[in-house]
Design an enzyme around this catalytic site. Structure first.
Site, PDB file in Angstrom:
ATOM      1  CG  ASP A   1      -7.630   2.435   0.781  1.00  0.00           C
ATOM      2  OD1 ASP A   1      -8.783   2.942   0.917  1.00  0.00           O
ATOM      3  OD2 ASP A   1      -6.971   1.955   1.590  1.00  0.00           O
TER       4      ASP A   1
ATOM      5  N   GLY B   1      -3.917  -3.940   6.275  1.00  0.00           N
ATOM      6  CA  GLY B   1      -2.969  -3.855   7.422  1.00  0.00           C
ATOM      7  C   GLY B   1      -3.279  -2.409   8.167  1.00  0.00           C
TER       8      GLY B   1
ATOM      9  CE  LYS C   1      -7.222  -2.140   7.206  1.00  0.00           C
ATOM     10  NZ  LYS C   1      -7.316  -0.479   6.890  1.00  0.00           N
TER      11      LYS C   1
ATOM     12  CB  SER D   1      -0.847   0.112   1.312  1.00  0.00           C
ATOM     13  OG  SER D   1      -1.450   1.117   1.568  1.00  0.00           O
TER      14      SER D   1
ATOM     15  CE  LYS E   1      -4.686   0.088   0.461  1.00  0.00           C
ATOM     16  NZ  LYS E   1      -5.326  -0.656   1.467  1.00  0.00           N
TER      17      LYS E   1
ATOM     18  CG  ASP F   1     -10.438  -0.795   5.274  1.00  0.00           C
ATOM     19  OD1 ASP F   1     -10.818  -1.024   6.284  1.00  0.00           O
ATOM     20  OD2 ASP F   1      -9.192  -0.244   5.061  1.00  0.00           O
TER      21      ASP F   1
ATOM     22  CD  GLU G   1      -8.847  -0.776   0.899  1.00  0.00           C
ATOM     23  OE1 GLU G   1      -7.877  -0.956   0.399  1.00  0.00           O
ATOM     24  OE2 GLU G   1      -8.661  -0.941   2.229  1.00  0.00           O
TER      25      GLU G   1
ATOM     26  CE  LYS H   1      -4.001   4.114   2.236  1.00  0.00           C
ATOM     27  NZ  LYS H   1      -5.081   3.159   3.038  1.00  0.00           N
TER      28      LYS H   1
HETATM   29  O1  OSB Z   1      -6.932   1.919   4.803  1.00  0.00           O
HETATM   30  O2  OSB Z   1      -5.787   0.142   4.485  1.00  0.00           O
HETATM   31  C1  OSB Z   1      -5.914   1.451   4.873  1.00  0.00           C
HETATM   32  C2  OSB Z   1      -2.736   2.380   6.878  1.00  0.00           C
HETATM   33  C3  OSB Z   1      -3.296   2.771   8.127  1.00  0.00           C
HETATM   34  C4  OSB Z   1      -4.662   2.978   8.027  1.00  0.00           C
HETATM   35  C5  OSB Z   1      -5.687   2.412   7.018  1.00  0.00           C
HETATM   36  C6  OSB Z   1      -5.120   1.936   5.858  1.00  0.00           C
HETATM   37  C7  OSB Z   1      -3.552   1.533   5.769  1.00  0.00           C
HETATM   38  C8  OSB Z   1      -3.011   1.284   4.596  1.00  0.00           C
HETATM   39  C9  OSB Z   1      -1.492   0.509   4.819  1.00  0.00           C
HETATM   40  O3  OSB Z   1      -3.309   1.157   3.644  1.00  0.00           O
HETATM   41  C10 OSB Z   1      -1.392  -0.806   5.121  1.00  0.00           C
HETATM   42  C11 OSB Z   1      -0.133  -1.616   5.585  1.00  0.00           C
HETATM   43  O4  OSB Z   1       0.880  -1.346   4.958  1.00  0.00           O
HETATM   44  O5  OSB Z   1      -0.169  -1.738   6.739  1.00  0.00           O
HETATM   45 MG    MG Z   2      -8.140   0.949   3.396  1.00  0.00          MG
END
Ligand code: OSB
Ligand code: MG
Length: 380
Positions: A188, A290, A262, A135, A161, A238, A213, A163
């Site tokens: 995401d 994560g 999660k 991510s 992924k 999510d 997402e 953001k």
């Molecule tokens: O939306 O998945 C998410 C990190 C912090 C809060 C929300 C998210 C995330 C990530 C990172 O996308 C996931 C990771 O690398 O642990």
């Molecule tokens: Mg997410």
């Protein structure tokens, strides 16, 4: 097993680089860890909240209060048959799934150690290795993002992924897709859009994304069903899925076609296992999300991802992508094919580095069987 003592502590760990999402930038993490002491065995769980209530409604300081005033008093001194009992014991506490998950997961670690089996096997996991994706946070410059993606692909990661947020969406996705026409790519939004943004979101249909997402509000399922009906790209939920009931509602309503599970957000291994089983039976692809976890949360995520319902690469990647030095030994590593081996040692399968954790600890509280006075609990 008898729950003799529960400890909660806060450690500080800084990410190698700031991680920008639509809800803010994360770098200096305050991580809460829970230790469960049962009949001489110690299990560990991670409380996967962020520093502030910006991803969901939980955060470190609130979790500390909920844990010490309500969760620990309900559990300490109790005899349980299985960590799966914990859900019912804590059901009077509304919400706070991540706080409950930390202790339930620590008890799963205890049980796996007591039975001398890897946690993944105890949960019913069948995979020997799991597929790993990354991510990537929002970047000021598109070129920086393109070179970051190139590095991750060279390291073997199987899906990317990125953001997105308003103003950093279609143009960024377009640039990434042009440069990498064939990769498994997804975006995401972390709840940054509204249903009225449907025309903009529809433009993402041109890029062959695996999924988008959580485009809409963090607590909204129904409007995602309105959006999914107008998008070709599958929606993955999510933020708004906290339990099996939410997952079932979302899938039956057509609010999503993919699920991010999660462990913290759904309250622990028991609920996560039920959700993946529900998804598996209905052929809804699921994957493990994560929360920028330390090695302890990461180890729990790996164990969970060995279950058969986790069919897509998740957001669990190597420790070194996050931390200069993790709190487990060995650190989590990926193969050149972007896989993570599920450990075969009992419990979490990684050594918890107690000394390093003690050095990083800024506060700790212990709740033993004789010192507990429930606060505000119903009187029977
Ligand atoms: O939306 O998945 C998410 C990190 C912090 C809060 C929300 C998210 C995330 C990530 C990172 O996308 C996931 C990771 O690398 O642990
Ligand atoms: Mg997410």
């Amino acid at each position: 097993m008898r729950i003799d003592r529960l400890d909660i502590r806060e450690i500080h760990l800084s990410l190698r680089k700031p991680f920008e999402t639509s809800f803010g930038t994360i770098q200096h993490r305050r991580i809460a860890l829970v230790e469960a002491h049962c009949e001489g065995v110690t299990g560990w769980g991670e409380l996967t909240v962020e520093n502030g209530p910006f991803y969901n409604s939980e955060c470190v300081d609130a979790a500390w209060i909920i844990f010490s005033q309500f969760v620990a008093p309900l559990l300490v001194g109790k005899e349980i048959k299985s960590p799966s009992d914990v859900g019912a014991m804590l059901s009077g506490i509304r919400g706070h799934e991540m706080t409950k998950a930390a202790v339930e997961n620590a008890l799963w670690d205890v049980e796996a150690q007591q039975k001398n089996v890897p946690l993944a096997r105890l949960l019913g996991g069948t995979r020997e290795e799991i597929a790993s994706g990354v991510s990537l946070g929002i970047r000021a410059a598109i070129d920086d993002l393109l070179s970051a993606i190139e590095l991750e692909l060279d390291a073997g990661y199987q899906r990317i992924k990125i953001k997105i947020k308003p103003g950093k969406d279609v143009e960024v996705t377009d640039a990434v897709r042009r440069r990498f026409p064939d990769i498994q790519l997804m975006v995401d939004a972390n709840s940054a859009y509204q249903l009225t943004d449907v025309d903009l979101l529809k433009r993402l249909d041109d890029y062959g994304l695996m999924m988008i997402e959580q485009p809409l509000q963090w607590d909204e399922i129904f409007e995602h069903s309105k959006l999914q009906a107008q998008l070709a790209t599958p929606i993955c939920l999510d933020e708004c899925i906290h339990n099996l009931r939410n997952a079932r509602a979302a899938i039956e309503m057509g609010a999503c076609r993919v699920l991010n599970i999660k462990l913290g957000r759904v309250g622990g291994h028991t609920e996560a296992r039920e959700i993946q089983e529900y998804c598996r039976k209905r052929s809804v692809p699921a994957w493990c999300g994560g929360m920028l976890e330390s090695g302890i949360g990461r180890a729990h995520n790996i164990a969970m991802s060995a279950l058969p319902g986790f069919v897509l690469p998740g957001d669990i990647s190597a420790s070194q992508r996050y931390w200069h030095e993790d709190v487990i030994d060995p650190e989590v590593e990926t193969t050149a094919q972007g896989m993570i081996r599920v450990p075969s040692a009992p419990g979490l399968g990684y050594q918890v580095r107690h000394e390093r954790i003690n050095q990083l600890t800024v506060r700790k509280e212990s709740f033993g069987a004789r010192t507990i006075v429930p606060v505000g609990a119903p009187v029977h």
